[in-house]
Design a protein around this motif. Structure first.
Motif, PDB file in Angstrom:
ATOM      1  N   LEU A 205      10.911  16.942  11.368  1.00 44.65           N
ATOM      2  CA  LEU A 205      11.720  16.199  10.036  1.00 44.65           C
ATOM      3  C   LEU A 205      13.114  16.423  10.258  1.00 44.65           C
ATOM      4  O   LEU A 205      13.688  15.759   9.322  1.00 44.65           O
ATOM      5  CB  LEU A 205      11.143  16.935   8.935  1.00 44.65           C
ATOM      6  CG  LEU A 205       9.715  17.488   8.802  1.00 44.65           C
ATOM      7  CD1 LEU A 205      10.012  18.114   7.778  1.00 44.65           C
ATOM      8  CD2 LEU A 205       8.697  15.670   9.022  1.00 44.65           C
ATOM      9  N   ASN A 206      13.841  16.288  11.202  1.00 47.10           N
ATOM     10  CA  ASN A 206      14.922  15.772  11.185  1.00 47.10           C
ATOM     11  C   ASN A 206      15.885  15.783  12.733  1.00 47.10           C
ATOM     12  O   ASN A 206      15.798  16.806  13.662  1.00 47.10           O
ATOM     13  CB  ASN A 206      15.888  18.067  11.061  1.00 47.10           C
ATOM     14  CG  ASN A 206      17.688  16.951  11.295  1.00 47.10           C
ATOM     15  OD1 ASN A 206      18.224  15.814  10.849  1.00 47.10           O
ATOM     16  ND2 ASN A 206      18.278  18.192  11.475  1.00 47.10           N
ATOM     17  N   PRO A 207      15.982  14.900  12.907  1.00 47.14           N
ATOM     18  CA  PRO A 207      15.947  13.303  11.640  1.00 47.14           C
ATOM     19  C   PRO A 207      14.341  12.958  11.758  1.00 47.14           C
ATOM     20  O   PRO A 207      13.216  13.365  12.096  1.00 47.14           O
ATOM     21  CB  PRO A 207      17.295  12.181  12.514  1.00 47.14           C
ATOM     22  CG  PRO A 207      15.771  12.310  13.346  1.00 47.14           C
ATOM     23  CD  PRO A 207      16.368  14.136  14.565  1.00 47.14           C
ATOM     24  N   ILE A 208      14.705  12.074  10.767  1.00 47.90           N
ATOM     25  CA  ILE A 208      12.743  10.971   9.855  1.00 47.90           C
ATOM     26  C   ILE A 208      13.471   9.831   9.831  1.00 47.90           C
ATOM     27  O   ILE A 208      14.611   9.191   9.988  1.00 47.90           O
ATOM     28  CB  ILE A 208      12.591  12.181   8.439  1.00 47.90           C
ATOM     29  CG1 ILE A 208      11.767  12.171   7.989  1.00 47.90           C
ATOM     30  CG2 ILE A 208      13.786  11.439   7.385  1.00 47.90           C
ATOM     31  CD1 ILE A 208      10.941  12.677   7.106  1.00 47.90           C
ATOM     32  N   TYR A 209      11.968   8.942  10.095  1.00 48.94           N
ATOM     33  CA  TYR A 209      12.528   7.601   9.947  1.00 48.94           C
ATOM     34  C   TYR A 209      12.212   7.496   8.579  1.00 48.94           C
ATOM     35  O   TYR A 209      11.188   8.248   7.467  1.00 48.94           O
ATOM     36  CB  TYR A 209      11.480   7.907  10.773  1.00 48.94           C
ATOM     37  CG  TYR A 209      10.867   7.653  11.897  1.00 48.94           C
ATOM     38  CD1 TYR A 209      12.597   6.423  12.287  1.00 48.94           C
ATOM     39  CD2 TYR A 209      10.440   8.190  12.757  1.00 48.94           C
ATOM     40  CE1 TYR A 209      12.313   6.387  13.814  1.00 48.94           C
ATOM     41  CE2 TYR A 209      10.878   7.552  14.461  1.00 48.94           C
ATOM     42  CZ  TYR A 209      11.974   7.233  15.045  1.00 48.94           C
ATOM     43  OH  TYR A 209      11.887   7.117  16.388  1.00 48.94           O
ATOM     44  N   VAL A 210      13.267   6.084   8.031  1.00 46.94           N
ATOM     45  CA  VAL A 210      12.161   5.516   6.768  1.00 46.94           C
ATOM     46  C   VAL A 210      11.566   4.032   6.538  1.00 46.94           C
ATOM     47  O   VAL A 210      11.981   3.737   7.384  1.00 46.94           O
ATOM     48  CB  VAL A 210      13.526   5.464   6.013  1.00 46.94           C
ATOM     49  CG1 VAL A 210      13.084   4.969   4.519  1.00 46.94           C
ATOM     50  CG2 VAL A 210      14.017   6.612   5.119  1.00 46.94           C
ATOM     51  N   ASP A 211      10.922   4.343   7.180  1.00 49.11           N
ATOM     52  CA  ASP A 211      10.299   2.947   7.182  1.00 49.11           C
ATOM     53  C   ASP A 211       9.892   1.764   6.221  1.00 49.11           C
ATOM     54  O   ASP A 211       9.266   1.624   4.683  1.00 49.11           O
ATOM     55  CB  ASP A 211       8.256   2.425   7.388  1.00 49.11           C
ATOM     56  CG  ASP A 211       8.250   3.392   9.091  1.00 49.11           C
ATOM     57  OD1 ASP A 211       9.218   3.380  10.052  1.00 49.11           O
ATOM     58  OD2 ASP A 211       7.235   4.512   9.260  1.00 49.11           O
ATOM     59  N   LEU A 212      10.240   0.497   6.283  1.00 53.39           N
ATOM     60  CA  LEU A 212      10.986  -0.381   5.134  1.00 53.39           C
ATOM     61  C   LEU A 212       9.886  -1.684   5.641  1.00 53.39           C
ATOM     62  O   LEU A 212       9.931  -2.029   6.709  1.00 53.39           O
ATOM     63  CB  LEU A 212      11.902  -0.275   5.061  1.00 53.39           C
ATOM     64  CG  LEU A 212      12.556   0.861   4.994  1.00 53.39           C
ATOM     65  CD1 LEU A 212      14.514   0.279   4.823  1.00 53.39           C
ATOM     66  CD2 LEU A 212      12.854   0.817   3.819  1.00 53.39           C
ATOM     67  N   THR A 213       9.949  -2.393   4.586  1.00 49.40           N
ATOM     68  CA  THR A 213       9.761  -3.829   4.537  1.00 49.40           C
ATOM     69  C   THR A 213      10.162  -4.861   3.992  1.00 49.40           C
ATOM     70  O   THR A 213      10.762  -4.607   2.916  1.00 49.40           O
ATOM     71  CB  THR A 213       7.815  -4.265   3.772  1.00 49.40           C
ATOM     72  OG1 THR A 213       8.039  -3.787   2.814  1.00 49.40           O
ATOM     73  CG2 THR A 213       6.840  -3.314   4.997  1.00 49.40           C
ATOM     74  N   GLN A 214      10.717  -5.849   4.442  1.00 50.60           N
ATOM     75  CA  GLN A 214      11.534  -6.597   4.135  1.00 50.60           C
ATOM     76  C   GLN A 214      11.152  -8.692   4.470  1.00 50.60           C
ATOM     77  O   GLN A 214      10.330  -8.875   5.285  1.00 50.60           O
ATOM     78  CB  GLN A 214      13.028  -7.209   4.856  1.00 50.60           C
ATOM     79  CG  GLN A 214      13.894  -8.086   4.051  1.00 50.60           C
ATOM     80  CD  GLN A 214      15.344  -7.990   5.021  1.00 50.60           C
ATOM     81  OE1 GLN A 214      15.510  -7.383   5.942  1.00 50.60           O
ATOM     82  NE2 GLN A 214      16.330  -8.545   4.057  1.00 50.60           N
ATOM     83  N   SER A 215      11.146  -9.142   3.289  1.00 50.00           N
ATOM     84  CA  SER A 215      10.273 -10.872   3.486  1.00 50.00           C
ATOM     85  C   SER A 215      11.618 -11.190   4.471  1.00 50.00           C
ATOM     86  O   SER A 215      12.404 -11.220   4.947  1.00 50.00           O
ATOM     87  CB  SER A 215      10.668 -11.423   1.903  1.00 50.00           C
ATOM     88  OG  SER A 215      10.379 -12.724   2.590  1.00 50.00           O
ATOM     89  N   SER A 216      10.299 -12.637   5.116  1.00 49.06           N
ATOM     90  CA  SER A 216      10.241 -12.923   6.223  1.00 49.06           C
ATOM     91  C   SER A 216      10.625 -14.114   6.332  1.00 49.06           C
ATOM     92  O   SER A 216      12.132 -14.904   6.723  1.00 49.06           O
ATOM     93  CB  SER A 216       9.498 -13.528   7.051  1.00 49.06           C
ATOM     94  OG  SER A 216       8.796 -14.419   6.313  1.00 49.06           O
ATOM     95  N   SER A 217      11.536 -13.953   4.620  1.00 49.87           N
ATOM     96  CA  SER A 217      12.235 -15.502   4.344  1.00 49.87           C
ATOM     97  C   SER A 217      13.500 -14.999   4.332  1.00 49.87           C
ATOM     98  O   SER A 217      14.770 -15.647   4.623  1.00 49.87           O
ATOM     99  CB  SER A 217      11.684 -16.113   2.712  1.00 49.87           C
ATOM    100  OG  SER A 217      11.308 -15.276   2.008  1.00 49.87           O
ATOM    101  N   GLU A 218      13.811 -13.896   3.476  1.00 51.40           N
ATOM    102  CA  GLU A 218      15.025 -13.341   3.569  1.00 51.40           C
ATOM    103  C   GLU A 218      15.456 -13.012   5.167  1.00 51.40           C
ATOM    104  O   GLU A 218      17.044 -13.149   5.106  1.00 51.40           O
ATOM    105  CB  GLU A 218      15.272 -12.015   2.512  1.00 51.40           C
ATOM    106  CG  GLU A 218      14.488 -12.019   1.467  1.00 51.40           C
ATOM    107  CD  GLU A 218      14.629 -10.447   0.659  1.00 51.40           C
ATOM    108  OE1 GLU A 218      15.047  -9.205   1.217  1.00 51.40           O
ATOM    109  OE2 GLU A 218      14.103 -10.618  -0.428  1.00 51.40           O
TER     110      GLU A 218
END
Length: 393
Positions: A205-218
């Motif tokens: 847990l150290n380090p740790i991942y943060v999984d995000l999603t972003q719009s392809s249009s952006e």
């Protein structure tokens, strides 16, 4: 005629008084200048950011499974504790494995004794072969026997190593360092080699991942802005992490990679951020938000939100003070919010005085008395948050 003369004289005097009063009356707008508060616009370098939702996931995950079959004699760890790579976790019954190691060692000793005898025999026959006391065939046979004895020693030694590996597998160790979860087996349970169910799971847990999603249009819009030169890249900027309650996390993150494939069902792609988590505050599966820098806009114009109004059709406008000291309406184009300000794309420039207070008592063409807003009360223009709908303030 003379009878109505006094009445006509009185009416004439009253009309003269009314006309005189009307002639001296001025437009109320021109009598006094309304007091308003303005902000004089200036250019600034602004980092445009995007706040994205995400979930935390472990940096490393290892499921502990047995590599040999046996009975669990003892669990050697505390559930939920931190473990290090190589630390013993379970001890299986290893009596059979120890017996196999003893047998392999005995076979190795026997092979080594045969090798010693073969080496001595080959040496003697080689000396006799020099004087032709033995045949050439006997010499070749002795040499072949020696080589076979050497091979037998190698096989026996490999067998010992294999038996020791099996014996070592009876003590199950942690494959990675991290926090271990609950155990799925207890003392006395039978486990089998390569079973489907894991005995326990270790997560780093150290380090740790943060999984995000972003719009392809952006992403497409960002790349177009970077190509056009209106934005500068911010890939080296740290990523701010916000906890579920909105509290900023004390350690910034770093963008690790962006997925190269867009999910056709959502029209978005994945981003992964690496965040230091020394106190294990972030746990796997936790919902967080990440503020990622999209680009740096040089010479940007920011206007307080209270200075922008919209008509029923959604067109944005601002009231500014002209050089003649009178109010003028200026049509503007804004794209996104930056804190509590609007980012202006067109219609306003540096030096314009935008009215932010006193809008209810003024109108176009009215003279105003200007008071500059104090710099301490102006919003911070360091970072930006995109509006959920940029067409509406």
């Amino acid at each position: 005629m003379l009878k109505h003369a006094p009445r006509l004289i009185l009416l004439s005097l009253a009309l003269a008084v009314v006309l005189s009063a009307c002639g001296n009356e001025e437009d109320p707008r021109q009598q006094t200048a309304a007091a308003v508060t303005v902000v004089t616009l200036k250019t600034a370098s602004v980092t445009l950011t995007r706040e994205l939702p995400g979930r935390t996931s472990p940096y490393l995950v290892a499921e502990v499974r047995p590599q040999v079959s046996g009975i669990v004699q003892k669990r050697l760890f505390d559930e939920g504790a931190l473990v290090t790579a190589g630390q013993p976790l379970y001890q299986l019954d290893d009596a059979a494995a120890r017996a196999d190691v003893s047998l392999a060692n005995a076979q190795l000793v026997r092979a080594q004794a045969a090798l010693t005898l073969a080496r001595v025999t080959a040496s003697r026959i080689a000396e006799l072969a020099k004087t032709h006391a033995v045949s050439k065939q006997d010499n070749e046979t002795a040499i072949a026997t020696l080589k076979q004895a050497e091979a037998d020693v190698g096989v026996a030694r490999a067998a010992v190593q294999g038996r020791r590996v099996t014996l070592d597998y009876a003590r199950i160790t942690a494959p990675i360092s991290g926090r271990i979860g609950k155990s799925s087996v207890t003392q006395g349970a039978l486990v089998t080699a390569n079973q489907v169910a894991a005995l326990a799971t270790v997560q780093q847990l150290n380090p740790i991942y943060v999984d995000l999603t972003q719009s392809s249009s952006e992403l497409l819009q960002l790349r177009q802005s970077l190509a056009a030169g209106t934005l500068e890249s911010t890939q080296s900027l740290p990523v701010r992490i916000l906890l579920e309650d909105g509290t900023p996390f004390s350690h910034p993150g770093t963008l690790a990679f962006s997925e190269v494939t867009v999910d056709p069902s959502t029209g978005s792609f994945a981003l992964r951020v690496v965040v230091d988590n020394p106190d294990n505050i972030l746990l796997p599966g936790m919902y967080v938000r990440a503020v990622i820098g999209n680009g740096v806009r040089e010479n940007a114009i920011l206007v307080p939100q209270q200075g922008i109004t919209r008509d029923p059709k959604g067109n944005a406008s601002a009231m500014v003070v002209g050089k003649d000291g009178k109010v003028a309406v200026r049509e503007v184009e804004v794209s996104r919010t930056v804190g509590d300000q609007w980012l202006v794309e067109d219609g306003l420039g540096a030096g314009d005085q935008v009215i932010v207070e006193g809008l209810q008592k003024i109108g176009p063409g009215m003279p105003v008395q200007v008071t500059e807003q104090q710099a301490a009360t102006q919003p911070d223009a360091g970072t930006s948050e995109p509006s959920p709908d940029a067409s509406k303030p």
